[in-house]
Scaffold this active site. Structure first.
Site: not given
Ligand code: MG
Length: 305
Positions: A131, A218
Site C-alpha cells: 500500500e 486485502e
C-alpha cells in the site's frame, strides 16, 4: 495448482484453459507481529477447513520486518509458500510496506530470491508493494514497480504480479491511465467495507473499463483501521461487486488480534484446528463466505461439502 498458470486477459484473470477465474482466501497478518501463524499447519487448515484457494503471506518490511531480519522473514514466507504448493493452492507473496520506494534495493533482493526459487511454480503470485501512501503513481510507484518487475522477470517470465497503487491501493483508476507494459500484471484494490464504499467501486469500474485487471489482495469487514464496526450492508454490496466482476480476494486477516477484522479471537491456536468458538464475528462470516465462493471449484475436483 487448481487452475494452472494464471494469465491476465484485459480486465480478467484466466486459468490455464483461458477461462475466467477468481481465487478466494485469507491473508495472514504482518509477519513480524504474527510469526507463530506462519506455519504449515495453519495453511493446511485454511485449505482443508476454510476451503481457501489462496493464502497471502504479508511480509512486514519496516517495524522489525525484512529490513532488520531478512533471513527470518524469508524463512516465514517460504514456509507458507511451500505449504501452499503442497496443498495445490495459490500464495500471494506480499511486500507489506507503505514506503517501498525507499527500499528498492531490498525489494529487488527479496523478489530475486523468491522468483529464482519459486518462479517455476504457477502457485506463486508476487505482490510487490502492498500500500503506497499518497504519492505519485507515475513518478514514484510506477518507476519502483518497473524495477522490481524487471528483477522478477529475469527469473520468472510469466507468473502473475500484483501492483500496488497510491492511497493504500485505492487509486486503480489513476494507474489504469498510465499502465505497466507487462503481459501479466494486475493491480491491487484494497478496501475496508465500513469505510470505503461506492466511490471506490466507481474507481474500480473506471480501471476495468480502461482495460486493467484487479486483484483484491486485502479487504476487511471492518473500518479502515482494521477495527471498529462492521457495516453489513456495504459488505454485501462489495461481495456482489467482486462476484459479478470475478475478482479474486484475500480477507484480512487470519490472526488472533483483538480487533474487528481479525478472524480469530485472542488465544486461538496458530496451528489451526479452530472451532466456532475460536472465530470472531468477522472470522465466522468470512469462513462461510470463502467456503461458499469456492464450492464449485472444490466440487470440480471431487470434494463436496
Ligand atoms: Mg513462472
Amino acid at each position: 495448482d487448481l487452475f494452472g498458470r494464471l494469465q491476465v486477459n484485459g480486465s480478467q484473470i484466466m486459468d490455464k484453459n483461458e477461462k475466467p477465474v477468481s481465487l478466494h482466501g485469507m491473508s495472514l497478518f504482518w509477519s513480524q507481529w504474527s510469526a507463530s501463524f506462519y506455519n504449515e499447519k495453519c495453511v493446511d487448515w485454511l485449505y482443508s477447513d476454510w476451503k481457501c484457494t489462496v493464502v497471502r503471506a504479508a511480509m512486514g518490511v519496516e517495524g522489525g520486518g525484512y529490513l532488520t531480519n531478512p533471513e527470518s522473514e524469508i524463512a516465514k514466507v517460504t514456509t507458507v509458500i511451500d505449504a501452499a504448493i503442497k496443498n495445490g493452492i495459490y500464495v500471494v507473496v506480499d511486500w507489506h510496506d507503505h514506503n517501498a520506494q525507499n527500499h528498492l534495493p531490498q525489494a529487488k533482493q527479496f523478489f530475486d530470491i523468491i522468483s529464482e526459487k519459486y518462479g517455476e511454480y504457477p502457485n506463486v503470485i508476487y505482490e510487490i508493494f502492498n500500500e503506497p501512501l499518497q504519492v505519485s503513481w507515475s513518478n514514484i510507484v510506477k518507476p519502483y514497480s518497473l524495477e522490481v518487475i524487471k528483477t522478477i522477470r529475469q527469473n520468472d517470465p510469466d507468473n502473475l504480479i500484483i501492483v500496488g497503487n497510491p492511497t493504500w491501493s485505492q487509486d486503480v483508476d489513476v494507474a489504469s491511465k498510465d499502465p505497466i507494459k507487462d503481459p501479466n500484471v494486475c493491480y491491487a484494490l484494497h478496501f475496508y467495507t465500513s469505510t470505503h464504499k461506492q466511490f471506490l467501486r466507481d474507481k474500480a469500474v473506471t480501471a476495468m473499463n480502461n482495460g486493467v485487471a484487479l486483484f483484491i489482495s486485502e479487504f476487511g469487514t471492518s473500518e479502515a483501521s482494521g477495527d471498529g464496526i462492521i457495516d453489513w450492508n456495504e459488505t454485501d454490496l462489495w461481495i456482489n461487486f467482486f462476484k459479478t466482476n470475478k475478482i479474486s480476494t484475500c480477507n484480512w486477516s487470519a490472526f488472533d488480534k483483538d480487533e474487528t477484522s481479525a478472524a480469530l479471537i485472542p488465544g486461538a491456536n496458530p496451528q489451526g484446528g479452530w472451532s466456532e468458538n475460536d472465530l470472531s464475528e468477522s472470522g465466522k462470516f468470512n469462513r462461510n463466505l470463502i467456503r461458499s465462493l469456492n464450492k464449485d471449484v472444490f466440487k470440480a475436483i471431487g470434494i463436496e461439502y
